[in-house]
Write a protein that holds these residues in place. Structure first.
Motif, PDB file in Angstrom:
ATOM      1  N   ARG A 112      -1.536  -2.305   0.935  1.00 34.31           N
ATOM      2  CA  ARG A 112      -1.142  -0.941   1.320  1.00 34.31           C
ATOM      3  C   ARG A 112       0.365  -0.752   1.170  1.00 34.31           C
ATOM      4  NH1 ARG A 112      -4.400   2.653   4.048  1.00 34.31           N
ATOM      5  NH2 ARG A 112      -6.489   1.886   4.468  1.00 34.31           N
ATOM      6  N   GLN A 114       2.307  -2.340  -0.895  1.00 34.36           N
ATOM      7  CA  GLN A 114       2.588  -2.260  -2.330  1.00 34.36           C
ATOM      8  C   GLN A 114       2.222  -0.884  -2.882  1.00 34.36           C
ATOM      9  OE1 GLN A 114       0.468  -5.458  -4.200  1.00 34.36           O
ATOM     10  NE2 GLN A 114       1.964  -7.027  -3.607  1.00 34.36           N
ATOM     11  N   LEU A 115       1.086  -0.339  -2.469  1.00 34.81           N
ATOM     12  CA  LEU A 115       0.646   0.977  -2.920  1.00 34.81           C
ATOM     13  C   LEU A 115       1.634   2.060  -2.475  1.00 34.81           C
ATOM     14  CD1 LEU A 115      -1.517   2.760  -4.259  1.00 34.81           C
ATOM     15  CD2 LEU A 115      -2.623   2.891  -2.006  1.00 34.81           C
ATOM     16  N   GLU A 116       2.064   1.994  -1.211  1.00 33.67           N
ATOM     17  CA  GLU A 116       3.007   2.986  -0.699  1.00 33.67           C
ATOM     18  C   GLU A 116       4.342   2.893  -1.417  1.00 33.67           C
ATOM     19  OE1 GLU A 116       3.135   2.301   3.507  1.00 33.67           O
ATOM     20  OE2 GLU A 116       1.127   3.154   3.831  1.00 33.67           O
ATOM     21  N   THR A 117       4.779   1.680  -1.713  1.00 30.34           N
ATOM     22  CA  THR A 117       6.037   1.491  -2.435  1.00 30.34           C
ATOM     23  C   THR A 117       5.925   2.049  -3.850  1.00 30.34           C
ATOM     24  OG1 THR A 117       6.506  -0.498  -1.162  1.00 30.34           O
ATOM     25  CG2 THR A 117       7.718  -0.219  -3.203  1.00 30.34           C
ATOM     26  N   THR A 118       4.820   1.776  -4.505  1.00 29.90           N
ATOM     27  CA  THR A 118       4.613   2.241  -5.878  1.00 29.90           C
ATOM     28  C   THR A 118       4.502   3.762  -5.924  1.00 29.90           C
ATOM     29  OG1 THR A 118       3.427   0.199  -6.390  1.00 29.90           O
ATOM     30  CG2 THR A 118       3.136   2.022  -7.896  1.00 29.90           C
ATOM     31  N   ALA A 119       3.831   4.359  -4.949  1.00 26.46           N
ATOM     32  CA  ALA A 119       3.628   5.808  -4.925  1.00 26.46           C
ATOM     33  C   ALA A 119       4.795   6.531  -4.260  1.00 26.46           C
ATOM     34  CB  ALA A 119       2.331   6.130  -4.195  1.00 26.46           C
ATOM     35  N   LYS A 120       5.764   5.800  -3.774  1.00 32.97           N
ATOM     36  CA  LYS A 120       6.942   6.355  -3.088  1.00 32.97           C
ATOM     37  C   LYS A 120       6.516   7.258  -1.934  1.00 32.97           C
ATOM     38  CE  LYS A 120       9.855   5.809  -6.985  1.00 32.97           C
ATOM     39  NZ  LYS A 120      10.881   6.176  -7.799  1.00 32.97           N
ATOM     40  N   VAL A 121       5.660   6.693  -1.087  1.00 32.93           N
ATOM     41  CA  VAL A 121       5.157   7.412   0.081  1.00 32.93           C
ATOM     42  C   VAL A 121       6.175   7.292   1.198  1.00 32.93           C
ATOM     43  CG1 VAL A 121       3.331   7.447   1.827  1.00 32.93           C
ATOM     44  CG2 VAL A 121       2.789   7.000  -0.566  1.00 32.93           C
ATOM     45  N   THR A 123       6.934   7.112   5.010  1.00 31.51           N
ATOM     46  CA  THR A 123       6.200   6.713   6.198  1.00 31.51           C
ATOM     47  C   THR A 123       6.844   7.350   7.409  1.00 31.51           C
ATOM     48  OG1 THR A 123       5.855   4.585   5.144  1.00 31.51           O
ATOM     49  CG2 THR A 123       5.314   4.735   7.468  1.00 31.51           C
ATOM     50  N   GLN A 139      12.807   4.004  -0.071  1.00 28.59           N
ATOM     51  CA  GLN A 139      13.230   4.146  -1.454  1.00 28.59           C
ATOM     52  C   GLN A 139      13.740   2.798  -1.921  1.00 28.59           C
ATOM     53  OE1 GLN A 139      16.137   7.213  -1.560  1.00 28.59           O
ATOM     54  NE2 GLN A 139      14.681   8.815  -1.029  1.00 28.59           N
TER      55      GLN A 139
END
Length: 140
Positions: A112, A114-121, A123, A139
């Motif tokens: 999760r 990694q996914l958030e980092t890749t999608a620039k979510v 938090t 960022q």
């Protein structure tokens, strides 16, 4: 003090066993020939362990014999041993399942992130007692 009792011979014992087998129609217990020869059960077993073991084995093989059926105590011991083994196996399976759940939880958390980092979510942090939110921008 009691005097010394003369021990019966192996032939005497075999004759007594044969007579008891013919009379009852089944192999005798160790106590039967011992009593017939004037010996206590313990004395008979101590002086003639091979014959005692043979009698026990014969009664175990004889399905009509009441001694062949496991006594209640023996059955409880067997059941207890089985339950302990099953309990140990179940504990091992439970420990293994708990370890797998922990591993999967950590792996899920890492994926999760990694996914958030890749999608620039972005938090949002926990809500503070004053009602304001902390906003964290990831960022990299």
């Amino acid at each position: 003090m009691t005097g010394r009792v003369t021990q019966p011979t192996v032939d005497d014992i075999q004759l007594a066993i044969h007579h008891l087998t013919e009379t009852t129609g089944k192999p005798p217990t160790v106590l039967a020939p011992a009593g017939r020869l004037g010996l206590s059960n313990t004395t008979f077993r101590r002086h003639f362990p091979d014959i005692a073991a043979d009698l026990k084995q014969r009664r175990t093989r004889d399905p009509a014999s009441p001694a062949a059926a496991a006594s209640r105590f023996d059955q409880l011991q067997h059941d207890n041993t089985t339950l302990r083994r099953d309990n140990r196996q179940l504990r091992e399976h439970l420990d293994l399942a708990a370890a797998n759940i922990q591993r999967l939880t950590l792996e899920n958390h890492r994926l999760r992130q990694q996914l958030e980092t890749t999608a620039k979510v972005t938090t949002m942090g926990r809500r503070l007692a004053s009602g304001h939110c902390q906003i964290q921008d990831r960022q990299q």
